[in-house]
Scaffold this motif. Structure first.
Motif, mmCIF file in Angstrom:
data_model
loop_
_atom_site.group_PDB
_atom_site.id
_atom_site.type_symbol
_atom_site.label_atom_id
_atom_site.label_comp_id
_atom_site.label_asym_id
_atom_site.label_seq_id
_atom_site.Cartn_x
_atom_site.Cartn_y
_atom_site.Cartn_z
ATOM 1 N N PHE A 26 7.465 -3.990 13.145
ATOM 2 C CA PHE A 26 8.594 -4.290 12.492
ATOM 3 C C PHE A 26 8.268 -4.716 11.080
ATOM 4 O O PHE A 26 9.370 -5.187 10.290
ATOM 5 C CB PHE A 26 9.428 -5.435 13.123
ATOM 6 C CG PHE A 26 9.942 -4.644 14.518
ATOM 7 C CD1 PHE A 26 11.129 -3.998 14.434
ATOM 8 C CD2 PHE A 26 9.072 -4.909 15.686
ATOM 9 C CE1 PHE A 26 11.599 -3.285 15.498
ATOM 10 C CE2 PHE A 26 9.865 -4.521 16.822
ATOM 11 C CZ PHE A 26 10.849 -3.458 16.917
ATOM 12 N N GLU A 27 7.105 -4.714 10.253
ATOM 13 C CA GLU A 27 6.872 -5.380 9.292
ATOM 14 C C GLU A 27 5.934 -4.401 8.592
ATOM 15 O O GLU A 27 5.374 -4.619 7.657
ATOM 16 C CB GLU A 27 5.946 -6.723 9.210
ATOM 17 C CG GLU A 27 7.223 -7.615 9.793
ATOM 18 C CD GLU A 27 6.431 -9.293 9.982
ATOM 19 O OE1 GLU A 27 5.241 -9.256 9.187
ATOM 20 O OE2 GLU A 27 6.969 -10.060 10.428
ATOM 21 N N SER A 28 6.044 -3.048 8.977
ATOM 22 C CA SER A 28 4.959 -2.002 8.444
ATOM 23 C C SER A 28 4.990 -1.975 6.924
ATOM 24 O O SER A 28 4.307 -1.567 6.067
ATOM 25 C CB SER A 28 5.230 -0.623 9.036
ATOM 26 O OG SER A 28 6.551 -0.178 8.893
ATOM 27 N N SER A 29 6.298 -2.036 6.407
ATOM 28 C CA SER A 29 6.629 -1.876 4.903
ATOM 29 C C SER A 29 5.989 -2.957 4.017
ATOM 30 O O SER A 29 5.721 -2.958 2.787
ATOM 31 C CB SER A 29 8.079 -1.888 4.395
ATOM 32 O OG SER A 29 8.701 -2.979 5.020
ATOM 33 N N LYS A 30 5.940 -4.382 4.800
ATOM 34 C CA LYS A 30 5.007 -5.417 4.096
ATOM 35 C C LYS A 30 3.619 -5.460 3.992
ATOM 36 O O LYS A 30 2.841 -6.155 3.623
ATOM 37 C CB LYS A 30 5.705 -6.598 4.648
ATOM 38 C CG LYS A 30 7.029 -6.672 4.454
ATOM 39 C CD LYS A 30 7.683 -8.069 5.117
ATOM 40 C CE LYS A 30 9.137 -8.152 5.237
ATOM 41 N NZ LYS A 30 9.626 -9.342 5.804
ATOM 42 N N LEU A 31 2.888 -4.572 4.954
ATOM 43 C CA LEU A 31 1.699 -4.492 5.192
ATOM 44 C C LEU A 31 0.883 -3.755 3.951
ATOM 45 O O LEU A 31 1.108 -3.174 2.990
ATOM 46 C CB LEU A 31 1.070 -3.636 6.349
ATOM 47 C CG LEU A 31 1.837 -3.814 7.607
ATOM 48 C CD1 LEU A 31 1.475 -2.960 8.740
ATOM 49 C CD2 LEU A 31 1.186 -5.297 8.158
ATOM 50 N N SER A 32 -0.471 -4.495 3.756
ATOM 51 C CA SER A 32 -1.291 -3.952 2.639
ATOM 52 C C SER A 32 -1.816 -2.633 3.167
ATOM 53 O O SER A 32 -1.712 -2.000 4.295
ATOM 54 C CB SER A 32 -2.511 -4.852 2.643
ATOM 55 O OG SER A 32 -3.485 -4.772 3.817
ATOM 56 N N ASN A 33 -2.441 -1.660 2.265
ATOM 57 C CA ASN A 33 -2.882 -0.493 2.594
ATOM 58 C C ASN A 33 -3.831 -0.457 3.651
ATOM 59 O O ASN A 33 -3.944 0.222 4.638
ATOM 60 C CB ASN A 33 -3.253 0.247 1.520
ATOM 61 C CG ASN A 33 -2.334 0.733 0.474
ATOM 62 O OD1 ASN A 33 -1.095 0.763 0.835
ATOM 63 N ND2 ASN A 33 -2.568 0.941 -0.829
ATOM 64 N N THR A 34 -4.692 -1.427 3.310
ATOM 65 C CA THR A 34 -5.984 -1.660 4.368
ATOM 66 C C THR A 34 -5.582 -2.172 5.695
ATOM 67 O O THR A 34 -6.063 -1.418 6.709
ATOM 68 C CB THR A 34 -7.025 -2.757 3.647
ATOM 69 O OG1 THR A 34 -7.349 -2.428 2.417
ATOM 70 C CG2 THR A 34 -8.159 -3.135 4.622
ATOM 71 N N GLY A 35 -4.658 -3.158 5.878
ATOM 72 C CA GLY A 35 -4.109 -3.439 7.152
ATOM 73 C C GLY A 35 -3.255 -2.419 7.687
ATOM 74 O O GLY A 35 -3.585 -2.172 8.823
ATOM 75 N N LEU A 36 -2.655 -1.756 7.004
ATOM 76 C CA LEU A 36 -1.737 -0.672 7.650
ATOM 77 C C LEU A 36 -2.929 0.585 8.106
ATOM 78 O O LEU A 36 -2.372 1.021 9.364
ATOM 79 C CB LEU A 36 -0.802 0.188 6.670
ATOM 80 C CG LEU A 36 -0.141 1.305 6.951
ATOM 81 C CD1 LEU A 36 1.022 1.054 8.122
ATOM 82 C CD2 LEU A 36 0.501 1.911 5.608
ATOM 83 N N LEU A 37 -3.676 0.859 7.717
ATOM 84 C CA LEU A 37 -4.303 2.079 7.788
ATOM 85 C C LEU A 37 -5.686 1.521 8.931
ATOM 86 O O LEU A 37 -6.050 2.501 9.962
ATOM 87 C CB LEU A 37 -5.220 2.705 6.862
ATOM 88 C CG LEU A 37 -4.297 3.265 5.884
ATOM 89 C CD1 LEU A 37 -4.622 3.796 4.399
ATOM 90 C CD2 LEU A 37 -3.528 4.795 6.623
ATOM 91 N N ASN A 38 -6.087 0.351 8.904
ATOM 92 C CA ASN A 38 -6.906 0.077 10.036
ATOM 93 C C ASN A 38 -6.215 -0.170 11.310
ATOM 94 O O ASN A 38 -6.757 0.241 12.147
ATOM 95 C CB ASN A 38 -7.494 -1.294 9.415
ATOM 96 C CG ASN A 38 -8.442 -1.219 8.484
ATOM 97 O OD1 ASN A 38 -9.021 -0.176 7.862
ATOM 98 N ND2 ASN A 38 -8.984 -2.484 8.015
ATOM 99 N N MET A 95 3.577 3.629 16.738
ATOM 100 C CA MET A 95 3.185 4.820 15.764
ATOM 101 C C MET A 95 3.986 5.192 14.762
ATOM 102 O O MET A 95 3.232 5.445 13.741
ATOM 103 C CB MET A 95 2.571 5.724 17.005
ATOM 104 C CG MET A 95 1.239 4.954 17.857
ATOM 105 S SD MET A 95 0.041 4.464 17.120
ATOM 106 C CE MET A 95 -0.901 6.076 16.755
ATOM 107 N N THR A 96 5.116 5.738 15.214
ATOM 108 C CA THR A 96 5.950 6.492 14.347
ATOM 109 C C THR A 96 6.077 5.477 12.955
ATOM 110 O O THR A 96 6.323 6.240 11.957
ATOM 111 C CB THR A 96 7.152 6.892 14.940
ATOM 112 O OG1 THR A 96 7.727 5.972 15.571
ATOM 113 C CG2 THR A 96 7.124 7.937 15.893
ATOM 114 N N SER A 97 6.351 4.262 13.371
ATOM 115 C CA SER A 97 6.670 3.345 12.074
ATOM 116 C C SER A 97 5.366 3.608 11.203
ATOM 117 O O SER A 97 5.500 3.467 9.883
ATOM 118 C CB SER A 97 6.898 1.948 12.652
ATOM 119 O OG SER A 97 6.996 1.128 11.502
ATOM 120 N N LEU A 98 4.343 2.986 11.644
ATOM 121 C CA LEU A 98 3.017 3.342 10.874
ATOM 122 C C LEU A 98 2.534 4.527 10.191
ATOM 123 O O LEU A 98 2.421 4.544 9.325
ATOM 124 C CB LEU A 98 1.755 2.822 11.762
ATOM 125 C CG LEU A 98 1.901 1.570 12.448
ATOM 126 C CD1 LEU A 98 0.674 1.050 13.319
ATOM 127 C CD2 LEU A 98 1.877 0.420 11.383
#
Length: 556
Positions: A71-83, A100-103
């Motif tokens: 629910f906070e995917s848009s606020k994640l850093s690139n590193t946090g999101l992809l890791n 998974m679809t959100s990420l």
């Protein structure tokens, strides 16, 4: 908690239960800390058989962790999101889940906006390959972004990932040769930094991408692979050997590394790896006694567990390279036992290749020849690729000739004449033109007239004699065309390097059986090997050498 202290504590934990308990004690975590925790859990919980404890996915702390990402995917850093994406894929989270679809959706949006660095592009490519395979359309988009980046600063991991992505996109029909050329150049400068895994992956990609022009890179990678031989996994070593074969590489230092590694590891190596090692030795004509002796021992202890193709891969090189190991009696005793119990499992061409290789080194498969010469088996050979081509018919003819000449007690079916060839012609039997010319010049000097010897003479027994000399009863040389009063025939075998194992004076199996059969057919066989002639400086010395070899009784 300070991030540095967090990761220090996290890395010291040994079970996912400890990790979850540690996380439950924290009130606030950054996204990089949370994704790091997910990666740690995936490392601890996933092995070659999948997820060790599926109940983990229902744990409250784990679910809370996932909730944060969902629910906070848009606020994640690139590193946090992809890791986090990589860890969740590893944990086998349902790709269709909202998490998974959100990420994935957020990752692809950032890709489209050009917000991902080279490192992040590689991480996303790796995730998409794992999740969707080579048909994923986003991979092409990733490669397009890669082309715009300065690849000189890429890390080895990023280089490897781009090769893997290019490998699958090129298979889909896309062309990226300009990017590949730049990538090959950067990789060449980074070769010394590459781990065993990275060397294996890049060589595998270069094969798949048909990079036959990247000679400097391939050579550098092959040289660098020598130091990694003891550390390659079986799969990695197979990739490296395939690259050596595909690119035509052959290095003595690599063979020596294999000679140190294979005997120590033979009982733990996968059969497919041993098969590939033997294929490499066979195709490169490398007779390595340490390797062959170890493989013979390995075959004796594990033959019952091998597939029929693996049995052939283990044994055929012994015949091709004309070598009997110290354990030969046990090796071929085991082979005979396996053939008796599993004969029907062998494909026709595999069985023929196997039995033919045995006769090259005087191991006679008498009990199995009736099957080989039966009309039913010959029909099966014809029905399966490559059918009854010239090589297959030459093998059948040589088996038949062996039964006739070397096994006079064989009373089974004969090979019908329509399946026999009139002359054996193999790549190994071809003449070394330069050596042949020197020998003929020396013979002319010795015998004075060209009429006294014939070259490339076809015999009624399928073999072609390099040079034939005829003698009468008193030992005088007769004109080659004369048919009457021929008392002795001398067959000169002009053996160039192509008829020997590499860097060796050991004749190949095909030439050894030819010379053996010619003797049984009544010829006096005189071998003229390249290593005896190459140091002779002039025609007079060659003629003197030939006099001593062919007519020792009159020499001097």
């Amino acid at each position: 908690m300070d991030e540095q202290l967090f990761f220090k504590r996290l890395n010291s934990l040994c079970t996912s239960k400890e990790v979850l308990y540690f996380l439950s004690s924290l009130e606030v975590m950054s996204d990089s800390m949370a994704s790091g925790a997910l990666q740690k859990i995936s490392e601890l919980e996933v092995d070659d058989n999948g997820l060790k404890n599926p109940a983990l996915l229902e744990n409250e702390v784990f679910r809370a962790l996932c909730f944060q990402f969902e629910f906070e995917s848009s606020k994640l850093s690139n590193t946090g999101l992809l890791n986090a994406l990589q860890a969740l894929i590893k944990l086998r989270i349902d790709p269709q889940s909202t998490l998974m679809t959100s990420l994935l959706s957020e990752s692809e949006e950032r890709l489209g906006r050009g917000q991902l660095t080279a490192e992040h592009l590689c991480a996303l490519g790796e995730s998409l390959l794992e999740l969707e395979g080579p048909s994923c359309a986003t991979l092409e988009q990733i490669v397009n972004h890669m082309q715009e980046r300065d690849i000189k600063s890429w890390s080895p991991r990023e280089i490897v990932m781009v090769y893997k992505i290019l490998e699958v996109t090129v298979r889909e029909g896309k062309q990226w040769q300009s990017l590949l050329n730049r990538l090959n150049g950067v990789t060449l400068r980074a070769v010394s930094q590459l781990s065993p895994n990275f060397v294996s992956v890049i060589l595998n990609s270069l094969v798949a991408l048909h990079q036959t022009r990247a000679v400097l890179l391939v050579t550098a990678l092959c040289k660098h692979s020598v130091q990694h031989v003891p550390y390659f996994t079986d799969h990695e070593l197979v990739n490296v050997l395939e690259a050596f074969l595909y690119f035509g590489q052959k290095m003595q230092i690599f063979t020596e590394a294999l000679e140190r590694h294979v005997p120590k590891s033979i009982h733990t190596m996968q059969p497919q790896t041993v098969s590939k090692v033997m294929q490499y030795c066979c195709e490169k004509m490398i007779l390595s006694k340490p390797i062959f002796d170890a493989v013979a021992e390995g075959f004796i202890s594990s033959a019952d567990r091998l597939t029929t193709d693996q049995i052939a891969a283990y044994v055929i090189p012994f015949g091709t390279l004309n070598y009997l190991p110290p354990s030969a009696s046990s090796l071929f005793g085991k082979l005979e036992t396996v053939l008796h119990t599993r004969l029907r499992q062998f494909q026709p061409h595999t069985l023929l290749n196997l039995l033919h290789s045995c006769v090259l080194i005087q191991r006679y498969p008498i009990n199995f020849l009736p099957k080989i010469f039966s009309p039913y088996f010959l029909q099966k050979l014809q029905a399966q690729p490559p059918g009854l081509n010239r090589i297959v018919m030459s093998q059948l003819t040589q088996l038949f000739l062996t039964a006739t000449l070397e096994c006079p007690f064989y009373e089974g079916p004969k090979l019908l004449s329509k399946y026999q060839v009139k002359a054996f012609r193999t790549p190994q039997s071809s003449l070394d033109v330069h050596l042949f010319k020197r020998v003929k010049t020396g013979l002319l000097d010795l015998l004075k007239k060209r009429i006294y010897f014939a070259s490339e003479v076809s015999t009624p027994y399928f073999y072609v004699v390099d040079i034939e000399i005829k003698l009468d009863e008193e030992g005088f040389v007769l004109p080659a065309a004369q048919l009457e009063e021929v008392h002795r025939r001398i067959a000169l075998c002009v053996d160039g390097q192509n008829r020997f194992c590499a860097h060796s004076h050991n004749l190949l199996g095909e030439e050894a059986i030819k010379q053996r059969h010619l003797q049984l057919l009544g010829y006096e066989v005189v071998q003229i090997p390249f290593f005896e002639i190459e140091s002779l400086q002039n025609t007079r010395k060659i003629a003197d050498y030939l006099h001593k070899k062919i007519f020792p009784c009159t020499y001097g």
